[in-house]
Design an enzyme around this catalytic site. Structure first.
Site, mmCIF file in Angstrom:
data_model
loop_
_atom_site.group_PDB
_atom_site.id
_atom_site.type_symbol
_atom_site.label_atom_id
_atom_site.label_comp_id
_atom_site.label_asym_id
_atom_site.label_seq_id
_atom_site.Cartn_x
_atom_site.Cartn_y
_atom_site.Cartn_z
ATOM 1 N N GLY A 214 0.766 -1.236 0.000
ATOM 2 C CA GLY A 214 0.000 0.000 0.000
ATOM 3 C C GLY A 214 0.797 1.285 0.000
ATOM 4 N N ASP A 215 2.077 1.237 0.340
ATOM 5 C CA ASP A 215 2.870 2.475 0.384
ATOM 6 C C ASP A 215 4.317 2.172 -0.012
ATOM 7 O OD1 ASP A 215 3.203 5.170 0.693
ATOM 8 O OD2 ASP A 215 3.366 5.138 2.872
ATOM 9 N N PHE A 216 4.452 1.445 -1.107
ATOM 10 C CA PHE A 216 5.757 0.970 -1.577
ATOM 11 C C PHE A 216 6.453 2.129 -2.300
ATOM 12 C CE2 PHE A 216 8.255 -2.806 -2.066
ATOM 13 C CZ PHE A 216 8.933 -2.710 -3.276
ATOM 14 N N ASN A 217 7.021 3.067 -1.548
ATOM 15 C CA ASN A 217 7.609 4.245 -2.170
ATOM 16 C C ASN A 217 9.071 4.427 -1.790
ATOM 17 O OD1 ASN A 217 7.926 6.079 0.186
ATOM 18 N ND2 ASN A 217 5.690 5.953 0.268
ATOM 19 N N ASN A 220 10.160 4.378 1.794
ATOM 20 C CA ASN A 220 9.921 3.151 2.556
ATOM 21 C C ASN A 220 10.732 1.965 2.058
ATOM 22 O OD1 ASN A 220 8.102 4.326 4.333
ATOM 23 N ND2 ASN A 220 6.340 3.921 3.015
#
Length: 316
Positions: A214-217, A220
């Site tokens: 959901g927040d693979f940026n 992160n």
């Protein structure tokens, strides 16, 4: 309760006390680490080792089932060879503890976990080579594939209704468009939302669902040197946005990583899903822009300042 009051604000002495009481660790080094909604501390105890003491915000701390499932997912991924953090038990054998703490807003309850510290630098701080971009895509594909095997009696906790970061919730962005009043980019954002509602929403029931990070940026993902001028991925952080999503694609919300698509092709699924990848990616980007502008808007109001004109230039 405001978002500001929800976010913990522990002092070093409070961190030291919690580390000793819950985990039997005598903290010799404590330093803050970045966090959006929560509070993270690097802790190096005299007993040895390196840890992250993670204190959840008081709002999310009420959803114990969800945090427990996120923690289980991290351990699950680590056991299967992915560089995810693991949680360490308290002296009483619990992977998290609900603590009542006064951070300046009165006594509130915060979930506390002790996680493994993963050394490395976030990808946002390096110059990305085609090799590392490929590795990011491969890691995203592997992550999605392994999560398909995840089992837990409370998997339904990932069914997060009206969760703003889930792409099924894109229409919720309409309520925030006012923060872009006067910005020419507002028309673009409106058009993307309308495109999503017309092209994507009617087909959502046909899509497969999967559990996604959901927040693979780029903030992160950690990397560490692998030779004189190379890097390799050393850590995946922040599982707080895990949810059931309607397309098994990596939710990469930072830089443009178009190069990773070939590495992820094997897990993208039927044509009906891949044909809409562009619309989904654009919706994700507009979500990032709008939510960041809302953050700026709310912070200015909290400080009691006259609000400057906001535009997408504040974000991109």
């Amino acid at each position: 309760m405001s978002a500001k009051e929800s976010k913990p604000n522990l002092s070093d002495s409070q961190v030291s006390e919690i580390s000793k009481r819950l985990y039997g660790l005598t903290a010799s080094i404590i330093r803050p680490l970045p966090s959006y909604d929560d509070q993270n501390f690097y802790v190096a105890p005299s007993e040895g080792g390196e840890y992250v003491l993670k204190v959840m915000n008081s709002a999310d701390s009420h959803n114990i089932a969800l945090i427990e499932l996120q923690t289980h997912s991290m351990n699950f991924l680590h056991q299967r060879g992915l560089p995810a953090q693991t949680a360490f038990p308290t002296l009483t054998g619990q992977l998290m503890s609900l603590e009542e703490i006064d951070c300046g807003f009165g006594m509130q309850k915060y979930l506390v976990r002790l996680l493994a510290y993963l050394p490395g630098t976030t990808i946002s701080k390096i110059t990305c080579s085609p090799r590392i971009l490929y590795d990011v895509g491969k890691m995203a594909a592997t992550l999605d594939t392994v999560l398909l095997q995840l089992e837990h009696p409370n998997l339904s906790a990932f069914q997060r209704e009206n969760f703003i970061w889930n792409l099924t919730s894109v229409p919720l962005l309409n309520q925030y468009l006012h923060v872009m009043d006067g910005d020419p980019a507002q028309k673009v954002v409106k058009a993307v939302i309308e495109q999503y509602q017309i092209q994507v929403m009617p087909k959502l029931p046909l899509f497969r669902k999967c559990i996604n990070h959901g927040d693979f940026n780029d903030h992160n993902l950690l990397v560490k040197p692998d030779g004189p001028s190379k890097y390799k991925i050393s850590g995946i952080l922040d599982f707080g946005d895990m949810s059931y999503y309607d397309m098994p694609i990596p939710r990469y919300s930072g830089r443009s990583f178009s190069e990773q698509s070939s590495a992820h092709e094997a897990s993208t699924g039927p044509r009906r899903e891949t044909d809409l990848r562009f619309s989904m990616a654009m919706a994700k980007f507009q979500k990032k822009v709008l939510t960041k502008l809302v953050d700026i808007h709310m912070e200015v109001r909290r400080l009691g300042r006259s609000e400057p004109p906001l535009s997408s230039a504040h974000v991109v």
